[in-house]
Motif scaffolding. Structure first.
Motif, PDB file in Angstrom:
ATOM      1  N   ASN A 171       0.808  -1.094   0.196  1.00  0.00           N
ATOM      2  CA  ASN A 171       0.206  -0.196   0.120  1.00  0.00           C
ATOM      3  C   ASN A 171       0.900   1.350  -0.059  1.00  0.00           C
ATOM      4  O   ASN A 171       0.257   2.303   0.224  1.00  0.00           O
ATOM      5  CB  ASN A 171      -0.899   0.039   1.052  1.00  0.00           C
ATOM      6  CG  ASN A 171      -1.891  -1.115   0.950  1.00  0.00           C
ATOM      7  OD1 ASN A 171      -2.950  -1.005   0.266  1.00  0.00           O
ATOM      8  ND2 ASN A 171      -1.729  -2.227   1.608  1.00  0.00           N
ATOM      9  N   LEU A 172       2.194   1.081  -0.037  1.00  0.00           N
ATOM     10  CA  LEU A 172       3.068   2.170  -0.392  1.00  0.00           C
ATOM     11  C   LEU A 172       2.946   2.816  -1.518  1.00  0.00           C
ATOM     12  O   LEU A 172       3.146   2.083  -2.555  1.00  0.00           O
ATOM     13  CB  LEU A 172       4.444   1.789  -0.019  1.00  0.00           C
ATOM     14  CG  LEU A 172       5.623   3.087   0.016  1.00  0.00           C
ATOM     15  CD1 LEU A 172       5.501   3.995   1.076  1.00  0.00           C
ATOM     16  CD2 LEU A 172       6.957   2.318   0.203  1.00  0.00           C
ATOM     17  N   LEU A 173       2.725   4.078  -1.854  1.00  0.00           N
ATOM     18  CA  LEU A 173       2.689   4.697  -3.299  1.00  0.00           C
ATOM     19  C   LEU A 173       3.901   5.530  -3.499  1.00  0.00           C
ATOM     20  O   LEU A 173       4.276   5.573  -4.659  1.00  0.00           O
ATOM     21  CB  LEU A 173       1.521   5.442  -3.089  1.00  0.00           C
ATOM     22  CG  LEU A 173       0.130   4.993  -3.045  1.00  0.00           C
ATOM     23  CD1 LEU A 173      -1.092   6.096  -2.966  1.00  0.00           C
ATOM     24  CD2 LEU A 173      -0.321   4.088  -4.115  1.00  0.00           C
ATOM     25  N   SER A 174       4.620   6.160  -2.630  1.00  0.00           N
ATOM     26  CA  SER A 174       5.740   6.817  -2.794  1.00  0.00           C
ATOM     27  C   SER A 174       6.735   6.938  -1.506  1.00  0.00           C
ATOM     28  O   SER A 174       5.875   6.880  -0.440  1.00  0.00           O
ATOM     29  CB  SER A 174       5.398   8.107  -3.628  1.00  0.00           C
ATOM     30  OG  SER A 174       4.932   9.001  -2.761  1.00  0.00           O
ATOM     31  N   ALA A 175       7.549   7.256  -1.714  1.00  0.00           N
ATOM     32  CA  ALA A 175       8.751   7.713  -0.509  1.00  0.00           C
ATOM     33  C   ALA A 175       9.421   8.613  -0.884  1.00  0.00           C
ATOM     34  O   ALA A 175      10.302   8.682  -1.997  1.00  0.00           O
ATOM     35  CB  ALA A 175       9.400   6.412  -0.094  1.00  0.00           C
ATOM     36  N   ASP A 176       9.736   9.624  -0.051  1.00  0.00           N
ATOM     37  CA  ASP A 176      10.922  10.793  -0.069  1.00  0.00           C
ATOM     38  C   ASP A 176      12.070  10.184   0.797  1.00  0.00           C
ATOM     39  O   ASP A 176      11.897   9.718   1.709  1.00  0.00           O
ATOM     40  CB  ASP A 176      10.425  12.172   0.227  1.00  0.00           C
ATOM     41  CG  ASP A 176       9.481  12.585  -0.683  1.00  0.00           C
ATOM     42  OD1 ASP A 176       9.342  12.373  -1.721  1.00  0.00           O
ATOM     43  OD2 ASP A 176       8.576  13.457   0.151  1.00  0.00           O
ATOM     44  N   VAL A 208      17.588   7.586   4.041  1.00  0.00           N
ATOM     45  CA  VAL A 208      16.633   7.925   5.085  1.00  0.00           C
ATOM     46  C   VAL A 208      15.287   8.144   4.311  1.00  0.00           C
ATOM     47  O   VAL A 208      15.382   9.347   3.627  1.00  0.00           O
ATOM     48  CB  VAL A 208      17.094   9.102   5.587  1.00  0.00           C
ATOM     49  CG1 VAL A 208      16.364   9.309   6.955  1.00  0.00           C
ATOM     50  CG2 VAL A 208      18.699   8.768   6.177  1.00  0.00           C
ATOM     51  N   VAL A 209      14.151   7.588   4.762  1.00  0.00           N
ATOM     52  CA  VAL A 209      12.997   7.834   4.247  1.00  0.00           C
ATOM     53  C   VAL A 209      12.271   9.125   5.100  1.00  0.00           C
ATOM     54  O   VAL A 209      12.144   8.710   6.251  1.00  0.00           O
ATOM     55  CB  VAL A 209      11.976   6.680   4.153  1.00  0.00           C
ATOM     56  CG1 VAL A 209      10.637   7.057   3.662  1.00  0.00           C
ATOM     57  CG2 VAL A 209      12.502   5.776   3.352  1.00  0.00           C
ATOM     58  N   THR A 210      12.030  10.192   4.527  1.00  0.00           N
ATOM     59  CA  THR A 210      11.807  11.266   5.412  1.00  0.00           C
ATOM     60  C   THR A 210      10.053  11.439   5.131  1.00  0.00           C
ATOM     61  O   THR A 210       9.576  11.960   5.942  1.00  0.00           O
ATOM     62  CB  THR A 210      12.338  12.480   5.026  1.00  0.00           C
ATOM     63  OG1 THR A 210      11.894  12.801   3.508  1.00  0.00           O
ATOM     64  CG2 THR A 210      13.729  12.546   5.261  1.00  0.00           C
ATOM     65  N   SER A 211       9.532  10.769   4.318  1.00  0.00           N
ATOM     66  CA  SER A 211       8.106  10.960   3.952  1.00  0.00           C
ATOM     67  C   SER A 211       7.649   9.724   2.948  1.00  0.00           C
ATOM     68  O   SER A 211       8.009   9.266   2.293  1.00  0.00           O
ATOM     69  CB  SER A 211       7.674  12.306   3.259  1.00  0.00           C
ATOM     70  OG  SER A 211       6.274  12.175   3.030  1.00  0.00           O
ATOM     71  N   PHE A 212       6.317   9.253   3.704  1.00  0.00           N
ATOM     72  CA  PHE A 212       5.610   7.984   3.005  1.00  0.00           C
ATOM     73  C   PHE A 212       4.325   8.544   2.585  1.00  0.00           C
ATOM     74  O   PHE A 212       3.717   9.157   3.217  1.00  0.00           O
ATOM     75  CB  PHE A 212       5.457   6.646   3.774  1.00  0.00           C
ATOM     76  CG  PHE A 212       6.947   6.301   4.829  1.00  0.00           C
ATOM     77  CD1 PHE A 212       7.441   5.200   4.063  1.00  0.00           C
ATOM     78  CD2 PHE A 212       7.743   6.775   5.650  1.00  0.00           C
ATOM     79  CE1 PHE A 212       8.357   4.622   4.659  1.00  0.00           C
ATOM     80  CE2 PHE A 212       8.655   6.276   6.239  1.00  0.00           C
ATOM     81  CZ  PHE A 212       9.134   5.113   5.417  1.00  0.00           C
TER      82      PHE A 212
END
Length: 473
Positions: A171-176, A208-212
């Motif tokens: 269900n993950l659409l994108s990651a910064d 480092v994922v800062t936003s999901f």
């Protein structure tokens, strides 16, 4: 001020580290040894972990993360990345490292029309559930809402909703992502698709994922589900587990339940005469229409000789947080884990014996189902490899008292050793401690070689190595 950070494996720092150069680059505080909040800042969920990092950059935004990563790279420092701090092996902190601490980054934004939620890397699932359930929505996300979003997601994300809606990574659409070279990229199906594939189960190896951004789904009726435990005497473990293993795959996907052995907590709402009694049981979660509930739930409420039938209507976030108070941060933990494609008669006997021998009141074993929607995703579609149905199992020796550590560690190791021959060979990475490269390889099965390729492309020097590490080629 100038503080010396001792070197450690993978560290190339020589001489004093000029922390006074990093501090002005951060909106958040830089915490150093000797500061009043140093011990609080370095503490993680597992009280057995006691590491002393060289500094903690408590980031408030992505620019802080970029600055901290750049500073660590320039000065040859080890980096540990901390989100919710729940990691079994305490890998959010590391001796003599710079900790990139995301725990102050806690923004959540729900788009109820698109049924999506954007989540900062320092959030816990409690933050997310609070925001989404108000719109009758949720994302599959574990079983304990004090868990960090980042760690759980990057390892896969097994939860109450996985039978119906898949794993968190599905269900993950994108990651910064802040990469080792300091670049900020957005990974999704169209941009950096190889990185996006690897983030969905490959852990913290790539940046480092800062936003999901997640897809959300309707749960229950307006966010209200029917859930809770049905508990039995520990002596009924064999009977209950044999029934459960046959029943669960046949259930509609809006009904899920995980099996465990445990000690009934000495607190309400459990009847006082049951406090401290060893038990087995299933915690159920029904997310379908309530007018069908009795038809589906009466058989699971009435099976066998239950001691406790605690199922009732509640908001989904209440079920998700039901065990938070029982397992606060700071308890001693020793974890062992494996994946199981089936629960054999041999395994049933092992669970029965070790359930009887629970060493402390907090110690437990859980079997979390991975079937339904989660098993319809191809094994190579994401980095998470165990897609053929079955259960993610974990046995945890847990206590508030360090004096219990030898007994509960011996129990968990013995339990795992006897059960491992019945396993699928590897474990869910979110349940692993420091167990070596062979165990990391086993966690990813045939996906490991591709993960090495992505690691080599995005982190060729293994800058991000304080994790369940996938070494670059």
């Amino acid at each position: 001020m100038t503080t010396t950070a001792p070197t450690s494996p993978g560290t190339h720092a020589a001489g004093p580290v000029p922390w006074e150069e990093l501090a002005p680059l951060l909106r958040g505080p830089l915490v150093l040894p000797g500061d009043d909040d140093y011990d609080e800042a370095r503490a993680v969920y597992n009280g057995m972990i006691d590491r002393r990092p060289a500094a903690l950059a408590r980031c408030r935004d992505t620019v802080d993360v970029v600055a901290a990563v750049g500073f660590a790279r320039e000065h040859g420092l080890d980096v540990a990345v901390r989100g919710g701090g729940h990691n079994a092996g305490g890998l959010g902190v590391w001796d003599d490292a710079l900790v990139v601490d995301l725990s102050l980054m806690r923004s959540v934004r729900v788009d109820p029309t698109a049924a999506t939620v954007r989540v900062d890397g320092g959030c816990t699932w409690q933050d997310v559930d609070h925001a989404t359930v108000g719109f009758g929505l949720a994302t599959p996300a574990g079983f304990l809402s004090s868990t960090g979003v980042g760690g759980l997601t990057l390892g896969g994300g097994v939860g109450y909703l996985s039978r119906r809606y898949g794993l968190t990574v599905d269900n993950l659409l994108s990651a910064d992502v802040v990469l080792a070279d300091g670049r900020l990229v957005t990974a999704d199906a169209e941009h950096h698709p190889d990185l996006f594939w690897a983030l969905r189960g490959g852990g913290g190896n790539f940046g480092v994922v800062t936003s999901f951004e997640f897809r959300c789904h309707p749960v229950g009726e307006g966010g209200v589900v029917i859930g809770g435990p049905v508990l039995y005497d520990i002596g009924d473990t064999s009977e209950v587990l044999r029934w459960y293993r046959e029943l669960l795959p046949s259930l509609p996907e809006e009904l899920s339940g995980w099996f465990g052995v445990l000690t009934i907590p000495p607190a309400a709402p459990f009847p006082e005469e049951l406090w401290g009694r060893k038990a087995c049981g299933i915690v159920w979660c029904y997310t379908g229409p309530h007018d069908r509930a009795d038809e589906l739930l009466d058989p699971v409420r009435s099976f066998g000789r239950p001691l406790v039938v605690g199922m009732h209507e509640m908001p989904f976030n209440v079920l998700q947080s039901a065990f938070n108070a029982l397992y606060p941060a700071g308890l001693q933990w020793y974890w062992r884990a494996d994946m199981y494609e089936s629960i054999s008669d041999e395994a049933v006997d092992v669970h029965s014996r070790f359930g009887e021998a629970l060493p402390t009141g907090h110690s437990t074993m859980h079997l979390y189902p991975i079937d339904g929607a989660a098993s319809r995703v191809a094994q190579d579609a994401t980095a998470f490899a165990y897609r053929s149905g079955g259960w993610a199992g974990v046995m945890g020796g847990v206590s508030p008292d360090p004096a219990d550590n030898p007994a509960m560690t011996e129990w968990a190791k013995g339990y795992w050793s006897e059960l491992h021959p019945t396993s699928a060979g590897g474990a869910y990475v979110n349940f692993m401690m420091d167990e070596g490269e062979d165990r990391v390889r086993a966690a990813y099965r045939g996906n490991y070689a591709r993960l090495v390729q992505v690691k080599t492309a995005y982190d060729p020097t293994n800058f991000f190595h304080v994790n369940q590490n996938i070494r670059p080629a």
